[in-house]
Design a protein around this motif. Sequence first.
Motif, PDB file in Angstrom:
ATOM      1  N   TRP A 147       0.814  -1.218   0.000  1.00 37.78           N
ATOM      2  CA  TRP A 147       0.000   0.000   0.000  1.00 37.78           C
ATOM      3  C   TRP A 147       0.851   1.274   0.000  1.00 37.78           C
ATOM      4  O   TRP A 147       0.463   2.284  -0.587  1.00 37.78           O
ATOM      5  CB  TRP A 147      -0.907  -0.030   1.241  1.00 37.78           C
ATOM      6  CG  TRP A 147      -1.617   1.248   1.501  1.00 37.78           C
ATOM      7  CD1 TRP A 147      -2.667   1.786   0.783  1.00 37.78           C
ATOM      8  CD2 TRP A 147      -1.353   2.175   2.560  1.00 37.78           C
ATOM      9  NE1 TRP A 147      -3.061   2.974   1.345  1.00 37.78           N
ATOM     10  CE2 TRP A 147      -2.272   3.239   2.436  1.00 37.78           C
ATOM     11  CE3 TRP A 147      -0.417   2.204   3.610  1.00 37.78           C
ATOM     12  CZ2 TRP A 147      -2.285   4.319   3.306  1.00 37.78           C
ATOM     13  CZ3 TRP A 147      -0.438   3.269   4.481  1.00 37.78           C
ATOM     14  CH2 TRP A 147      -1.359   4.311   4.324  1.00 37.78           C
ATOM     15  N   ALA A 148       2.012   1.241   0.641  1.00 42.36           N
ATOM     16  CA  ALA A 148       2.847   2.442   0.786  1.00 42.36           C
ATOM     17  C   ALA A 148       3.613   2.699  -0.504  1.00 42.36           C
ATOM     18  O   ALA A 148       4.807   2.432  -0.607  1.00 42.36           O
ATOM     19  CB  ALA A 148       3.800   2.281   1.974  1.00 42.36           C
ATOM     20  N   ASN A 181       1.834   7.909   1.815  1.00 47.29           N
ATOM     21  CA  ASN A 181       1.423   6.616   2.372  1.00 47.29           C
ATOM     22  C   ASN A 181       2.549   5.977   3.184  1.00 47.29           C
ATOM     23  O   ASN A 181       2.295   5.310   4.187  1.00 47.29           O
ATOM     24  CB  ASN A 181       0.993   5.681   1.244  1.00 47.29           C
ATOM     25  CG  ASN A 181      -0.355   6.063   0.653  1.00 47.29           C
ATOM     26  OD1 ASN A 181      -1.052   6.917   1.185  1.00 47.29           O
ATOM     27  ND2 ASN A 181      -0.710   5.444  -0.454  1.00 47.29           N
ATOM     28  N   LEU A 196       2.450   7.699   6.549  1.00 49.21           N
ATOM     29  CA  LEU A 196       1.314   7.226   7.341  1.00 49.21           C
ATOM     30  C   LEU A 196       1.550   5.800   7.826  1.00 49.21           C
ATOM     31  O   LEU A 196       1.235   5.468   8.977  1.00 49.21           O
ATOM     32  CB  LEU A 196       0.030   7.303   6.514  1.00 49.21           C
ATOM     33  CG  LEU A 196      -1.261   6.860   7.219  1.00 49.21           C
ATOM     34  CD1 LEU A 196      -1.496   7.681   8.477  1.00 49.21           C
ATOM     35  CD2 LEU A 196      -2.453   6.977   6.269  1.00 49.21           C
ATOM     36  N   ALA A 197       2.127   4.954   6.965  1.00 46.59           N
ATOM     37  CA  ALA A 197       2.401   3.570   7.350  1.00 46.59           C
ATOM     38  C   ALA A 197       3.374   3.511   8.522  1.00 46.59           C
ATOM     39  O   ALA A 197       3.210   2.697   9.448  1.00 46.59           O
ATOM     40  CB  ALA A 197       2.961   2.798   6.159  1.00 46.59           C
ATOM     41  N   ASN A 208       9.988   0.166   2.405  1.00 47.15           N
ATOM     42  CA  ASN A 208       9.179   1.073   1.586  1.00 47.15           C
ATOM     43  C   ASN A 208       9.993   2.287   1.143  1.00 47.15           C
ATOM     44  O   ASN A 208       9.902   2.729  -0.007  1.00 47.15           O
ATOM     45  CB  ASN A 208       7.945   1.537   2.362  1.00 47.15           C
ATOM     46  CG  ASN A 208       7.031   0.395   2.762  1.00 47.15           C
ATOM     47  OD1 ASN A 208       6.998  -0.640   2.098  1.00 47.15           O
ATOM     48  ND2 ASN A 208       6.299   0.561   3.848  1.00 47.15           N
ATOM     49  N   TYR A 257       2.501  13.972   2.345  1.00 45.55           N
ATOM     50  CA  TYR A 257       1.543  14.037   1.244  1.00 45.55           C
ATOM     51  C   TYR A 257       1.759  15.248   0.331  1.00 45.55           C
ATOM     52  O   TYR A 257       1.295  15.247  -0.810  1.00 45.55           O
ATOM     53  CB  TYR A 257       0.112  14.015   1.789  1.00 45.55           C
ATOM     54  CG  TYR A 257      -0.323  12.630   2.200  1.00 45.55           C
ATOM     55  CD1 TYR A 257      -0.626  11.677   1.238  1.00 45.55           C
ATOM     56  CD2 TYR A 257      -0.397  12.262   3.537  1.00 45.55           C
ATOM     57  CE1 TYR A 257      -1.006  10.384   1.600  1.00 45.55           C
ATOM     58  CE2 TYR A 257      -0.776  10.985   3.916  1.00 45.55           C
ATOM     59  CZ  TYR A 257      -1.087  10.047   2.942  1.00 45.55           C
ATOM     60  OH  TYR A 257      -1.445   8.771   3.302  1.00 45.55           O
TER      61      TYR A 257
END
Length: 478
Positions: free
Chosen positions: A346-347, A352, A355-356, A385, A450
């Motif tokens: 997802w990252a 992301n 947030l992860a 990531n 972001y």
Amino acid sequence: MREDTKRLPSVPEILFVLIGFTLVMYLFIVQFGISIQLALLATWGLIMVVGLKIGYNYKQMQDGLLKGVNDGLEAVLILISVGALIGTWIAGGVVPSIIYFGLSVINPSIFLLAAFIICSVTSIATGTSFGSAGTAGIAMMGIGASFGFPLPLVAGAVISGCYVGDKLSPLSDTTVMTASLSKVDLIEHIKSMLTASAPAWVITALLFLGVGFFYRGDGDMSSATQTMASLEQYFNISWYMLIPAVLVIALLAMKKPSIPVILFGAVLGALWAFLFQGKSLLDSVNILYAGNAIESGVPFIDNLLNRGGIVFMLDVIVLIIFALGVGGLMERIGILRAIGHYLAKWANNSGNATLATIISGFFGNFFGGAAYVSIITASKITEDNYDRLHIDRRVLSRNTEAGGTLTTPMVPWSDGGVFMAAALGVSTLSYLPFLWFNFIALIICLIYGYRNMFIWYTQPEAAPAAKRTMSGKKLNLS
């Protein structure tokens, strides 16, 4: 049990553990009023059920549990040391003198700002949020109560300030640990954090200044005067009462090991109680373990100053050991690794990824109960990531501190949450809305992620197009 029979937990199995953990905590604590320690102990069995199902035997899971506890034992030793320090510094007149002088010089309208700044400076100088809260923090709570401020609000200012240093100080164990796990130079790690922490500190300071004027703009000193009179009645108040505090802060600032320094400060407090406060030598020594006891007739002074000693921290220590065991079990049976695999899919951008990391840090505090666990989960679950996206690891280290260190006092059963509630006398959920520095720093990190602000790339061509070019020229992002 053969190694090849083991596997990572599936999504339903992970959800069983996470939802089951949350349900057990709710039922034990909220519904039935059973101690949080027993709730955490019950979750050991919950996790072991999944561990047995996916191929682990009890001995293997016990080894993981013990490793989790062992990894957090330094925090337990610090708690023991700080408990002894709190008791003797109260009995020795150190904390009462700080409260007295603070009431003498601090105007009520700027008190919250002063409390935030004083705790920030103390924590940066010492590198310990626990030590700062247990000394300057307790003094600020006494001053705030005398001025009539709501204690959860004062606790919010104190803890916000304490975590400035715990996050930024080169003397902080969490700061050093995060830089090490993220494979980032310590000074570069601190510089990276400053991009988010400096604006967060300024905004937080302005908020506490504004709220301080709102609550006590009239400058009423009647309750403060009564407190000062009570302190003078029961303690010898003088400038030399502050010597133990000055010596401890100076030694910590000189990068001396925190545990022996704090214990040295506790012994000094006992000596001060004997020399200057009329305590017998035996009573002064016993305070190291049993804590301070006073009957002043002023309820909030009795509540504030009847604390400390190693025994004061025993419940906290048991809780942290059980919480560390939860983290060790989840690490051993692969729940943390499995979650890392799902987050990796997802990252796929800097937002992301940020947030992860923050979620992984909070996960470590919520299910592992300690800042050490959260820093490991935040950095190790998400580090791939950043490498895959060619994002400099300074961003990983900054986000790890945000998600790991800053969320620690937000969880009622984490080491930071339990200690702050016990030391300051305010429950975690009561002071939680006022942890403004912590929340603001988290929000800024997310905005940076972001909006691709202060996101550095190891390969400039990996940056988004809008960040690679400015006026037709390639930016140097390294």
